[in-house]
Every structure is written in C-alpha cells, then in structure tokens.
Design a protein around this motif. Sequence first.
Motif, short mmCIF file in Angstrom:
data_model
loop_
_atom_site.label_atom_id
_atom_site.label_comp_id
_atom_site.label_asym_id
_atom_site.label_seq_id
_atom_site.Cartn_x
_atom_site.Cartn_y
_atom_site.Cartn_z
N SER A 1 0.90 -1.21 -0.15
CA SER A 1 0.11 -0.08 0.02
C SER A 1 0.92 1.33 -0.06
CB SER A 1 -0.88 0.11 1.15
OG SER A 1 -1.70 1.09 1.34
N ARG B 1 2.36 1.44 -3.36
CA ARG B 1 1.20 2.05 -4.38
C ARG B 1 0.88 3.52 -4.37
NH1 ARG B 1 -1.63 -1.98 -3.90
NH2 ARG B 1 -2.93 -1.30 -2.25
N TRP C 1 3.75 5.71 -5.61
CA TRP C 1 3.84 5.69 -6.92
C TRP C 1 2.72 6.76 -7.44
CZ3 TRP C 1 6.88 4.59 -11.08
CH2 TRP C 1 6.21 4.52 -12.38
N ARG C 2 1.50 6.46 -6.95
CA ARG C 2 0.43 7.51 -7.39
C ARG C 2 0.38 8.64 -7.09
NH1 ARG C 2 -4.25 2.77 -6.63
NH2 ARG C 2 -3.48 1.23 -8.42
#
Length: 476
Positions: free
Chosen positions: A47, A50, A53-54
């Motif tokens: 998590s 992620r 990255w986002r």
Amino acid sequence: MFKRLPGDEARNLVTTTPDTAVVFRPAVVTTPAILTILILTCRLVMSLIRNAWRHPIAMTVLAVPSVLLGVYGWRVALLLSAPMPSGFIAWALVDRASFIRLVGRRLLAWWRLVWVYRRHWQPVMIVSGLGRHLRGRDYLPRLLKVTCTAWADQVTVRMLDGQAVKDWADRIEHLAHGFGASSCRVSVVKAGRLVLTFPRRDPLATPLPAIPIPDAPTVGPVEIGVQEDGSPWLLNVHGTHELVAGATGAGKGSIIWSTIRGLLPAVRAGLVELWALDPKLMELSFGRALFDPRYAATPEECAELLEQAVTVMQERADRFGGNQRSHTPTVQDPFVLVIVDEVAFLTAYQADRDLKRRISAALATLTTQGRAVGLGVLAALQDPRKEVMNIRNLFPDKIALRLDESEQVDMVLGDGARERGALADQISPDPLLGAGVGYVRLETSPEPVRVRAAYVSDADIHAMVKAYAPAGGETR
C-alpha cells in the motif's frame, strides 16, 4: 403399543428421539499469528509503495518530516522542514497556475481519495448493489486512483468480474449522493475499467457573454460557447447537420445566434450563405437583414426555400460527381447553412398536408445528401418525440438543452445517454443558471459532453446587422 399410564406420569416421560435436524460444523483451523502478521505487513508495504507511486508529492510531504523526526529529533526536523512549506507558499504566490497544476491538485486528489472515496467505498458499494456480501465476505469493485481536475474528481474503478457498464450507469444517483456530489457520469476506459466523474463545482453556472466575431473568415468549426472542462465549444456546421432540442427558454436562440455570429466574416467574404426559416416570426426575424433575400416565414415560403436548397444540392451533385468527394467553400460554391428555428411547426403541426409532405421530403433529402456538396442544416425544436420529428436520426450531431422529461434525453441524444450522465431534464429553469446549458452527443463519440452556449443579446444582434447586413441595412 404404548401402555396407558395413570395420573400425571405421562408428563415426566423424556423422549430420546431428536426433534431438530443434525447440524454439521466444519473444523476451525487457526491461522498462526506469525502468518497473519506477515500478510498484514506485506499489505502495508504494498500500500505504501502504491501510494508513493500514485501520489508522490503527498507522500513526500508526509514522509520527509517523519523521517527527519525519527532520525535527528524534532529540532533538526523542524529546522530542515520549515523551508519546504515556505517554498510552496512562495511558489503559489508567484505562479499560482503551475502550483495548482503540479502540486495542488495532486494533494487534493490524495486527500479526496483517503477522506471521501476510500472511507465511504465499502458502504456505498454494498448499499448501491455494486458490491456483494457473500458468506461473511465483501466482494467490492476495486478503487484504483483519483485524479482531480479544476472542477471534478475522476475516479478510476475496476469492475467486478461479470459486471456490465449498465450496472453502474443505472446507479449514478446512488453514487452521486453516496460520495456527496451533485451528479455522476460513467465512461469506459477499457474492458473492465471505468472512470466515474464527480463534479465538485459547476463551471458553467455563470452566463457567457457573446463571443467576439472572428477576425478572419472561417467556415468551421465555429466557437459558440465553452465545455465543462473549460475548453471552447466548437460547432462543426460545415461537416455535419445539427439538431437542437430544448424547452421554451432553454437557450436554443443562443446556439443559433452564436453560430451565425461566428460565420459572419465568411458570409461577407462570400464563402457562406445563411438561409433562414422562421415560422414563429420571433427569433430569426430580429436579424432578418442578415439573411435577405433567403428568409422565409410562412409555410409556403419555407417549402419553396427548402426546395430551392434541394435544387442547389442536386445541381452541385451533378457537377461534383466523379470529380470530388468533399466540398471546399469557394465564392462560386459557398457553404449553405439552412437554419430552421422551430422545425416541428413545419413537419408535425402543419395543417396543410401537401406543404407538410414537401417540407419533410426536402429536409430528409438535405440531411441525407447535402453534407458532401456543402449544404448543412441547423434545426431547433421543443418536442423531440418521434411523431413530431420523424427524421431526427438523420442529424449526426445532437444537442439537448433543458428538457421537460427524463425520457426525452434518450430521444434526442440516443439510447443510454441519460444513464451515462446527460441529465438534461435536471438543468435549472433559472435563465441565469440554465439558459444555454446542455449536453452534446457527437457523431464520433457516444459520450455526452456538457456545454454552455454564449448569450447573444438584442444589442449584439443589432450591432451584427449594422455591421454585416448587405448595404448596411437595418433590421425590419
């Protein structure tokens, strides 16, 4: 045989026959604590990766002070972290546009993801019926990412296996209210993925003044307003036919006069001719001098003018046949735009059957054969029912302004348009809020686009007539 017992002895008998069904319970397997900890740790790490990255900016803003605090203590962390917000503040003051585009919207997207969508995702999905609760476990569509534009949140979702786009389109009101938005629109990214658009504000709530007349002659696309994302609304009158439907006061005149306004330099240059049919004698008659001598008001005049347009179309088709497949406006063969203010008055409410037949036949001929030889039709009407306008499917591009009933949205824009978010029946009747606001469905895309046409006032029309009418003529 049972033996009869005296007195109350019968009540003391206890049966050994079970009176309930046998219940089988599976054996419970206890998961080792270390395995549970490892699974949760892996999920946490994935998590974090992620989210980094986002949402790199949001995670950096949170991670840097936290790392400095843990490694060097609060004094060093405060000393080294203080320049960061100061730099952001200075950037926002010096170049607000770039700060919002590169930093502000990314931070807002992360905050909306955490506080609005992820926090309410499970209950909204279950209550709306898009998620499933089976055998004590929730099966939910996957929330992939949130992107913020200047006016809306765009939420990318991966559907459950076996779901269809219609399952989501049928629940746009559930989704809008569940996440605190005024509306929701559904669009397909690729197989299995959708983008849900939730407006945060209405960028079309303010009326638009008349767009300046172009300096150079142009046949199109003509700028007549603005789209919801802030880009210009361009009407491709030369390349297709346009049908405008809307209730009384919805703003059909704004679209008609904005189109005329954008074509005036080309009219003066001889590249465009405007042919006007005004059976109501209210809208186009205000600038009649711009159309003379190609202006018709009575049904007889309208039928004759349409048949003249068909004659021009057929003569051009004979000359162009075998030589060219598309039309390029010239002084010898200008683009002809036939404008019909209230087409239903001529095709449905006309008492004279012969005139009705002539008008319907001419319109059908123009809309099926006129585009290739440089004849276009811009028609407006109030009632979009099939029995009122039986050739509405011959108009590739359609515009739905404020409509009276939800069923009329699909009549104008095609099946499924309202399910994808074209809520034309919910446009405000207040002229300041809803006049000129509508949804466009283009020939090249089934997705409706929300737009607002610029308002051309009486003073603007008088100025147009004074500047562009032949010989400086005045309105009659």
